[in-house]
Scaffold this motif. Sequence first.
Motif, PDB file in Angstrom:
ATOM      1  N   THR A 269       0.845  -1.191   0.000  1.00 28.15           N
ATOM      2  CA  THR A 269       0.000   0.000   0.000  1.00 28.15           C
ATOM      3  C   THR A 269       0.881   1.242   0.000  1.00 28.15           C
ATOM      4  O   THR A 269       2.054   1.188   0.400  1.00 28.15           O
ATOM      5  CB  THR A 269      -0.930   0.038   1.225  1.00 28.15           C
ATOM      6  N   LEU A 270       0.321   2.355  -0.441  1.00 29.92           N
ATOM      7  CA  LEU A 270       1.083   3.589  -0.563  1.00 29.92           C
ATOM      8  C   LEU A 270       0.884   4.470   0.659  1.00 29.92           C
ATOM      9  O   LEU A 270      -0.237   4.654   1.126  1.00 29.92           O
ATOM     10  CB  LEU A 270       0.657   4.349  -1.822  1.00 29.92           C
ATOM     11  N   GLY A 271       1.995   5.005   1.163  1.00 29.16           N
ATOM     12  CA  GLY A 271       1.937   5.972   2.250  1.00 29.16           C
ATOM     13  C   GLY A 271       1.990   7.381   1.687  1.00 29.16           C
ATOM     14  O   GLY A 271       1.237   7.734   0.784  1.00 29.16           O
ATOM     15  N   THR A 272       2.924   8.190   2.184  1.00 26.51           N
ATOM     16  CA  THR A 272       3.068   9.546   1.663  1.00 26.51           C
ATOM     17  C   THR A 272       3.804   9.517   0.320  1.00 26.51           C
ATOM     18  O   THR A 272       4.631   8.630   0.069  1.00 26.51           O
ATOM     19  CB  THR A 272       3.853  10.426   2.644  1.00 26.51           C
ATOM     20  N   ILE A 273       3.498  10.477  -0.523  1.00 24.33           N
ATOM     21  CA  ILE A 273       4.159  10.597  -1.829  1.00 24.33           C
ATOM     22  C   ILE A 273       4.689  12.010  -1.949  1.00 24.33           C
ATOM     23  O   ILE A 273       3.932  12.986  -1.913  1.00 24.33           O
ATOM     24  CB  ILE A 273       3.186  10.279  -2.988  1.00 24.33           C
ATOM     25  N   THR A 274       6.001  12.132  -2.089  1.00 21.13           N
ATOM     26  CA  THR A 274       6.649  13.439  -2.183  1.00 21.13           C
ATOM     27  C   THR A 274       7.413  13.530  -3.487  1.00 21.13           C
ATOM     28  O   THR A 274       8.310  12.708  -3.747  1.00 21.13           O
ATOM     29  CB  THR A 274       7.622  13.658  -1.009  1.00 21.13           C
ATOM     30  N   ALA A 275       7.088  14.526  -4.295  1.00 21.07           N
ATOM     31  CA  ALA A 275       7.801  14.757  -5.563  1.00 21.07           C
ATOM     32  C   ALA A 275       8.540  16.095  -5.439  1.00 21.07           C
ATOM     33  O   ALA A 275       7.913  17.152  -5.331  1.00 21.07           O
ATOM     34  CB  ALA A 275       6.830  14.794  -6.735  1.00 21.07           C
ATOM     35  N   ASN A 276       9.866  16.029  -5.435  1.00 20.19           N
ATOM     36  CA  ASN A 276      10.697  17.218  -5.254  1.00 20.19           C
ATOM     37  C   ASN A 276      11.146  17.756  -6.613  1.00 20.19           C
ATOM     38  O   ASN A 276      11.600  17.009  -7.467  1.00 20.19           O
ATOM     39  CB  ASN A 276      11.935  16.889  -4.420  1.00 20.19           C
ATOM     40  N   PHE A 277      11.026  19.074  -6.789  1.00 22.97           N
ATOM     41  CA  PHE A 277      11.552  19.722  -7.987  1.00 22.97           C
ATOM     42  C   PHE A 277      13.068  19.831  -7.844  1.00 22.97           C
ATOM     43  O   PHE A 277      13.571  20.529  -6.965  1.00 22.97           O
ATOM     44  CB  PHE A 277      10.917  21.098  -8.169  1.00 22.97           C
ATOM     45  N   ALA A 278      13.809  19.138  -8.713  1.00 27.85           N
ATOM     46  CA  ALA A 278      15.271  19.076  -8.600  1.00 27.85           C
ATOM     47  C   ALA A 278      15.986  19.997  -9.577  1.00 27.85           C
ATOM     48  O   ALA A 278      17.218  20.092  -9.549  1.00 27.85           O
ATOM     49  CB  ALA A 278      15.747  17.648  -8.812  1.00 27.85           C
ATOM     50  N   GLY A 279      15.244  20.663 -10.446  1.00 23.67           N
ATOM     51  CA  GLY A 279      15.869  21.569 -11.397  1.00 23.67           C
ATOM     52  C   GLY A 279      15.365  21.328 -12.814  1.00 23.67           C
ATOM     53  O   GLY A 279      14.373  20.616 -13.031  1.00 23.67           O
TER      54      GLY A 279
END
Length: 282
Positions: A269-279
């Motif tokens: 199952t999926l917990g938190t999802i974080t997508a970071n802008f890296a450039g």
Amino acid sequence: MTQAQYTLEGLPVPAIIATLSYEEIRLATINKLVDIDPSYSALLESDPAIKVIEASSYQDIVLRARVNDAARANLLFFAAGSDLDHLAAFYDVLRLVGETDSALRSRTVLAIQGRSTGGTEERYKFIARTADVRVKDVAVYQVDGGPKLRVALLSLVNGGVPDAPMLAAVLAAVTATDVRAINDVIEVVPATQAPQNIVLNVWLLPNAPLAIIDSMETLIRSAWFDESGIGFDLNPSWLAARVHLPGVSKVEVVTPAAPVVVSDNQAATLGTITANFAGRLR
């Protein structure tokens, strides 16, 4: 084979469903006209005979399409709506309130596979799926080689985790006297593991909007809901593929760094999802 894996992949289109081509029908009709009357030569687009042929060819294509629709309505994997209801009813399966065509179709397959009343895996799966419309997937397995069976559930809601009413409803259904094989000792449990948190680093192309990154959590959760099931591993490559949208230059899956491998009786199952802008990269 789990219901998530039970698909039409690899099966040819049934021969009863004809390929339709208006141009082929039109040309064949014109050729037939010439065969009947070789002296006829006025084959201009403006000729009345051509207009009649075109109208006839259109009616022919409509009729053939209707025949195709009727053929599909009698095939389990193509039928939809009330046609599917009637097909399922032939196997003593009735649509549950709120049940989708896809769910009814797969439940009907289980009913067919589990016709034996001798406690087969497919029969228990069918009974479990029928007990609560929110059940997405079911695994039935033996414990320690004895008579004890576990029925593991994956839910359509609550991130896949079955709630207490669902567990109770399924337990009552699979242990009913007209369902349970006399030697079986049945336990109903969640199939879900601890939630897996996801962290991504994302590089965009120079002109891509930042809103692409904002949409990634919804995309991942939607794809996981549609594609996953019991026994479905969570792979970093799967995550990267689902968010490698137009405008994305590069995706790095930080977490999980390695595949999250589950057993045939478990579901990630999926917990938190974080997508970071890296450039931005070209």
